[in-house]
Scaffold this active site. Structure first.
Site, PDB file in Angstrom:
ATOM      1  N   VAL A  65      22.583  -9.883  26.534  1.00  0.00           N
ATOM      2  CA  VAL A  65      23.498  -8.538  26.982  1.00  0.00           C
ATOM      3  C   VAL A  65      22.227  -7.481  27.032  1.00  0.00           C
ATOM      4  O   VAL A  65      21.834  -5.943  28.031  1.00  0.00           O
ATOM      5  CB  VAL A  65      24.421  -8.223  26.498  1.00  0.00           C
ATOM      6  CG1 VAL A  65      25.274  -6.748  27.188  1.00  0.00           C
ATOM      7  CG2 VAL A  65      25.646  -9.405  27.697  1.00  0.00           C
ATOM      8  N   GLU A  66      21.596  -7.803  25.559  1.00  0.00           N
ATOM      9  CA  GLU A  66      20.854  -6.650  24.857  1.00  0.00           C
ATOM     10  C   GLU A  66      19.266  -6.531  25.937  1.00  0.00           C
ATOM     11  O   GLU A  66      19.550  -5.198  26.402  1.00  0.00           O
ATOM     12  CB  GLU A  66      20.837  -6.506  23.874  1.00  0.00           C
ATOM     13  CG  GLU A  66      21.366  -6.078  22.616  1.00  0.00           C
ATOM     14  CD  GLU A  66      22.363  -4.733  22.813  1.00  0.00           C
ATOM     15  OE1 GLU A  66      21.240  -4.120  23.071  1.00  0.00           O
ATOM     16  OE2 GLU A  66      23.093  -3.970  22.028  1.00  0.00           O
ATOM     17  N   SER A  67      18.204  -7.123  26.244  1.00  0.00           N
ATOM     18  CA  SER A  67      17.526  -7.218  26.951  1.00  0.00           C
ATOM     19  C   SER A  67      17.343  -7.926  28.000  1.00  0.00           C
ATOM     20  O   SER A  67      16.078  -8.373  28.781  1.00  0.00           O
ATOM     21  CB  SER A  67      16.358  -7.673  25.373  1.00  0.00           C
ATOM     22  OG  SER A  67      16.773  -8.690  25.174  1.00  0.00           O
TER      23      SER A  67
END
Length: 209
Positions: free
Chosen positions: A104-106
């Site tokens: 989700v972050e990267s």
């Protein structure tokens, strides 16, 4: 003459075979065998060493199985999957949760940089990273192992701080403690949907030590 020579050769070979199959001399002395305390200790040590090697081999096999599974699930290289798995276990984060956060972050992009300056696989802000690792530089946060180690350590700290409330810990990880605490202080729901994106379909169990 040829036939005679051939017959003689066969007979000679047969005699040799029979001789080779004769039992050993009956009066040969039996070999002696002694088993002392030193031998028992040596065998115990060898057994423990063999067990240790077997445990190590089993652990390596299990790691390889999990790396392959995560690599296939998220369609990433086995080397990256191995780094995420190892870092999550070293920092006390359940691996399934760790992979979800990085996705989700990267989207597993080691060079990812957000508009506000968050860096790398776990999208760390430099001041936050320096709280856990003094003297770290922005360039250093692009290092895979460093980014994963510090990011998972930060997440683990938040989970402990919020007494195992993973939803709240994820919101603070994403939004920062000021925004989340301010919303809660006003009686508002601090959710921005981030925790749902990470935990959708998640069946893992997070424990706090």
């Amino acid at each position: 003459m040829r036939r005679a020579l051939l017959t003689g050769g066969v007979c000679f070979v047969a005699v040799l075979v029979v001789k080779s199959r004769e039992p050993a001399v009956a009066n040969a002395e039996p070999s002696t065998f002694s088993f002392g305390m030193g031998d028992a200790s040596r065998l115990r040590n060898e057994l423990e060493a063999a067990r240790g090697e077997l445990d190590l081999a089993n652990a390596q096999l299990e790691r390889s199985r999990r790396v392959f599974a995560y690599s296939s699930q998220y369609r990433i290289g086995a080397d990256l999957a191995g780094s995420i798995l190892d870092a999550s276990m070293a920092e006390g984060i359940e691996p399934d949760l760790a992979f979800r956060v990085v996705k989700v972050e990267s989207e597993f992009n080691e060079r990812a940089t957000s508009p506000v300056g968050a860096v790398g696989l776990t999208q760390l802000m430099l001041p936050t990273a320096r709280y856990f690792e003094k003297g770290i530089t922005r360039a250093g946060l692009y290092d895979r192992e460093t980014n994963l180690r510090v990011g998972f350590r930060y997440l683990r700290t938040l989970i402990k701080q919020y007494k195992g409330d993973v939803n709240l810990a994820l919101l603070v990880y994403n939004r920062g403690p000021v925004a989340v605490d301010a919303a809660r202080g006003r009686g508002d729901d601090p959710s921005n949907g981030y925790e749902h994106a990470v935990l959708k379909g998640y069946r893992g169990k997070v424990t706090v030590e």
